[in-house]
Write an enzyme that holds these catalytic residues in place. Structure first.
Site, mmCIF file in Angstrom:
data_model
loop_
_atom_site.group_PDB
_atom_site.id
_atom_site.type_symbol
_atom_site.label_atom_id
_atom_site.label_comp_id
_atom_site.label_asym_id
_atom_site.label_seq_id
_atom_site.Cartn_x
_atom_site.Cartn_y
_atom_site.Cartn_z
ATOM 1 C CG ASP A 14 -5.926 -0.155 2.325
ATOM 2 O OD1 ASP A 14 -5.849 -1.119 1.711
ATOM 3 O OD2 ASP A 14 -6.347 1.033 1.902
ATOM 4 C CG HIS B 16 -1.910 1.267 1.196
ATOM 5 N ND1 HIS B 16 -2.927 1.167 0.328
ATOM 6 C CD2 HIS B 16 -1.725 2.352 1.859
ATOM 7 C CE1 HIS B 16 -3.611 2.297 0.698
ATOM 8 N NE2 HIS B 16 -2.891 3.292 1.451
ATOM 9 C CB CYS C 44 29.081 3.698 -40.226
ATOM 10 S SG CYS C 44 28.920 5.186 -41.178
#
Length: 901
Positions: A141, A105, A706
């Site tokens: 709760d 909770h 690259c």
């Protein structure tokens, strides 16, 4: 005790459920709305072989559904773990396991029991927040506490920020700890105290309306406690407006701006350049950054009076006189219109470009302080909009907002560099959601340069929304192509003015040698924007003869149109140049952009954003989001409003992006991916040039290139001499600080890449290749790696097949005269980005260039790229082109129109 063969059942989904101890695990899904993200977690659980059960409900008319309960009991659960949804679970399920059920909770119980605990923690202005793991009972709760963890609630926390900063990550750890305590028989059961217990209602839109009769702090807490869900709102100008991004401000600071009447407020709000200033009944102030209207449109609060969503400006008597004068001017220009109404459209009524010039000059004669541009008329075509625009200019309300940049400044390289470090969204530098940041590292010494905002998914959504609005509603989408080109030319000029600063930032952020950064990283970027600026007004279709529909006739023509919102994801080796290669063509075609720079090299992209804003590119056209590929890149791939994605990076990630783009909305894709480019050197080459260019083909930009030559094939008769000369030159290379003008070789881009290079070379040695020189990290601070040469590399070896993306020269022999065989070996790769050949025999050069299966072939040169020449690969090196006229087609769509007459 929970053993390996026993079961811990997670009802709903415990985030990161993999961390539950070595017990059997299962997931059962109740019917709870809003579980989209959790359902995805269940999908991940299924992939890992964890049992997942999905039912539409647990109960029917208050009674447990026995079929569901029976299947649940069959799991043999010893413990249930619930994330705050016990009210959906029958008690016979809660009580069934031997160890019972525990619940997470998100508050410090007994405070804030109920479903909106995080909201109420903020609404009440609690200084401490946290979570509780407790034992489930039949109350709401109320069960005994197993453990609690607390945190400080920061003054401007929202539900999202406190959840992501503490309640989620620490909640996962706390729940896992709770399970471990139970497994070890050490879990406490502490009765909740009665004192201090609170129950609050679920926060919904209906009860999130703002009560203005409160202090500024209480208003701030209410707004942030409802941010983002459900959203605190109030009536403004007759419609429901939701407030986001609240913060308390210093009352000693003078507030300048335009008043905004808010019913019920103690005094009008003030729209300022920073946002909307609101007043509490105590006279103190708060600042709201964003507003959302009933139609879902969200704007920066500072833009309220420019958004088109607020009421029209009410004219004074003097302004009404001006409006009537302008009505007369419209009547004289639009002589075919009997009466000028507020809704009369200037162009639909027959006005042409010369009439625009006349109208602008007529305004100057009647109000010299109202300096219009032709574009102002094109953007405000009805008489009402035109008058409103003129009045705002006369009042000074349309002055361009000053670009606010929170610079990080450094005195380095004989200059002071000023670096933006926040996200750039909709023309503003802003923090990421929750204030998330990370450190970008200087590879020269491994120290942090600065903190950079780390974009979250919500930031991506905001950026895409801004780009979409700029394309569909803003002036960019309506702009004359020639004017668009003028802005891009201006941007290139600004980049040139700041080229030394850009090159310095590039050097410290990426490790590029300063002189190379100045010439290539920055210099070619400037050239690229200038090249594509010239294309803006030359994008055109064609007419096509088709079979006539006799006795009638047909006219068929094509139009080239922009795609819309384009996403661009770039790598870290050429941070600014890769941005330029894709963004310049994208903008020239008329699109808007959301760009993700590489997480390790964000700084030149953010500086570029600043320069773009200063060049006058409208808000929303360019958006820059530093962040992770897994989060930002993935969201851009998935986003339904992105129509095109351009990517440069690894083949593996490119495949994933291509799949995501297909599944999401079949967005157009262009990919520039990995390479293992062959360079063939024949015995009849010009030796010194072949050595010089061969070294450049590998060591250019530290090998982080690259199109770097991933493998050199050298004819056997010159092999030993070639290697000897290369090694002699390598030993002359100066390794050092990239800002030192004499440095040849700077640091590798980042630590992880350096480690991969070390491992790559170790693999080559283990496989039997000869390490002639290099192969090790340089013993000095930073990420330096020695230029490396391998010989005796056989075709089956790992280093012969895989790209190093670093300063590693791979040399293999081929027998004299065996041209076709060396071509076969050169093409025996799944990559096809670039290639090269050195020979004095032009016939041989042409023969080889025809048969090399690569997107680029260099003959007696290497790395010779130009903004006018298309660049891209074959096979698994990707598809689509950067640079040249062909690059425009990546960001355009073709429409065919057929007319019968």
């Amino acid at each position: 005790m929970l053993g390996r063969s026993q079961c811990c059942v997670v009802l709903c989904v415990l985030p990161e459920w993999r961390k539950v101890p070595e017990a059997g695990r299962g997931i059962m899904m109740p019917a709870v709305s809003g579980l989209g993200g959790r359902l995805r977690s269940a999908t991940e659980a299924e992939k890992d072989g964890v049992p997942v059960f999905k039912f539409p409900r647990w109960r029917l008319k208050g009674q447990a559904i026995q079929e569901v309960v029976t299947q649940y009991k069959a799991t043999g659960a010893e413990l249930n773990v619930l994330p705050f949804c016990s009210q959906f679970i029958p008690m016979e399920v809660i009580d069934h396991p031997r160890h019972g059920s525990i619940i997470y909770h998100p508050s410090l119980l007994p405070r804030h029991r109920g479903a909106s605990a995080i909201n109420w923690t903020l609404i009440h202005g609690d200084k401490k927040g946290g979570f509780t793991v407790f034992w489930a009972d039949d109350g709401l709760d109320t069960g005994p506490i197993l453990l609690q963890r607390e945190c400080d609630v920061e003054p401007n926390d929202t539900v999202n920020t406190i959840y992501k900063r503490f309640l989620f990550p620490e909640g996962v750890k706390g729940t896992v700890e709770a399970v471990r305590l139970i497994a070890e028989g050490k879990a406490p059961k502490i009765t909740q105290p009665g004192d201090g217990a609170t129950y609050e209602c679920i926060q919904k839109k209906d009860n999130a309306k703002i009560d203005w009769n409160q202090s500024a702090e209480a208003l701030h807490n209410w707004i942030r406690g409802n941010d983002k869900v459900p959203g605190a709102w109030a009536e403004v100008d007759g419609q429901k407006v939701t407030f986001y991004g609240s913060s308390l401000v210093d009352n000693e600071t003078a507030v300048n701006g335009q008043p905004l009447e808010i019913p019920g407020a103690s005094q009008p709000g003030i729209v300022t350049k920073s946002g909307l200033v609101l007043f509490g009944n105590d006279g103190k102030t708060l600042l709201v950054k964003n507003l959302q209207f009933e139609d879902g449109k969200m704007i920066a609060a500072a833009q309220y009076f420019r958004s088109g969503s607020s009421a029209a400006v009410e004219l004074t008597e003097e302004e009404k006189t001006f409006a009537e004068q302008m009505r007369a001017v419209w009547e004289s220009i639009l002589s075919n219109v009997s009466q000028i109404e507020d809704s009369t459209d200037f162009f639909k009524s027959g006005a042409a470009s010369m009439d625009v010039v006349r109208l602008v000059e007529e305004v100057k004669l009647r109000a010299s302080s109202c300096q219009l541009q032709n574009e102002d008329v094109y953007m405000n075509t009805t008489f009402k909009d035109f008058i409103q625009m003129c009045v705002r200019k006369l009042r000074g309300e349309d002055d361009e907002e000053e670009l606010v940049v929170d610079y990080v400044e450094k005195n380095i390289n004989n200059m002071i560099i000023k670096m933006p470090h926040q996200l750039f969204i909709n023309g503003e530098f802003v923090d990421a959601e929750g204030g998330k940041t990370y450190k970008t590292i200087n590879p020269t010494d491994g120290t942090a340069i600065c903190d950079v905002s780390l974009a979250q998914i919500s930031d991506v959504d905001r950026a895409v929304a801004a780009a979409k609005e700029a394309f569909e509603e803003g002036e960019w989408g309506k702009m004359n192509p020639r004017d668009r080109g003028r802005l891009i030319y201006r941007l290139a000029d600004l980049m040139e003015e700041h080229q030394e600063e850009l090159a310095t930032i590039e050097a410290i952020d990426s490790g590029a040698v300063y002189t190379l950064a100045l010439k290539t990283h920055v210099g070619m970027s400037i050239q690229t924007f200038r090249y594509f600026a010239g294309w803006c007004d030359k994008i055109q279709g064609s007419t096509i003869p088709i079979n006539q529909a006799r006795p009638n006739r047909n006219l068929t023509f094509t139009k080239k149109e922009p795609m819309g919102v384009c996403a661009i994801v770039i790598p870290w080796n050429y941070p600014l140049m890769m941005l330029a290669w894709k963004t310049a063509a994208c903008l020239a075609a008329g699109n808007t952009v959301v760009l993700k720079p590489a997480q390790v090299t964000p700084l030149t992209a953010l500086k570029f954003a600043e320069l773009a804003a200063r060049a006058g590119l409208p808000k929303g056209v360019i958006n820059i989001l530093p962040g992770s590929g897994a989060l930002v890149g993935q969201r851009l791939s998935d986003h339904p409003d992105v129509r095109k994605l351009g990517f440069t990076g690894s083949t593996e990630i490119g495949k994933h992006i291509m799949k995501s783009c297909a599944v999401s909305n079949v967005k157009k894709v262009s990919l520039e991916l990995g390479g293992k480019s062959p360079l063939i050197i024949f015995s009849d080459c010009e030796m010194d040039k072949a050595v010089r260019m061969g070294m450049s083909s590998v060591f250019f930009n530290k090998g982080e290139n690259c199109i770097a030559a991933g493998r050199l094939f050298v004819e056997d008769s010159i092999h030993d001499l070639f290697v000897q000369k290369v090694v002699e030159e390598v030993k002359k290379m100066k390794i050092g600080d990239p800002l030192d003008r004499s440095t040849d070789h700077g640091p590798q881009n980042h630590k992880a890449h350096l480690d991969k290079l070390v491992e790559y070379c170790q693999t080559g040695v283990k496989e039997g290749a000869t390490l002639v020189c290099g192969g090790r990290q340089v013993q000095r601070p930073g990420f330096f790696f020695e230029p490396t040469v391998f010989t005796d590399v056989q075709d089956h070896m790992y280093i012969a097949k895989e790209e190093s993306f670093g300063p590693v020269m791979i040399i293999s022999k081929f027998k004299s005269g065996e041209v076709d065989d060396v071509l076969r070996r050169a093409n025996a790769t799944e990559y096809g980005l670039a290639s090269g050949v050195f020979t004095r025999d032009i016939s041989k050069a042409l023969y080889v260039s025809e048969r090399l299966n690569a997107g680029t072939v260099f003959v007696n040169t290497y790395n010779k790229t130009d903004v006018a020449a298309p660049f891209g690969g074959f096979k698994q090196s990707g598809f689509g082109k950067d640079l040249g006229q062909e690059a425009l087609n990546e960001y355009l769509k073709t429409k065919a129109v057929t007319i019968e007459y």
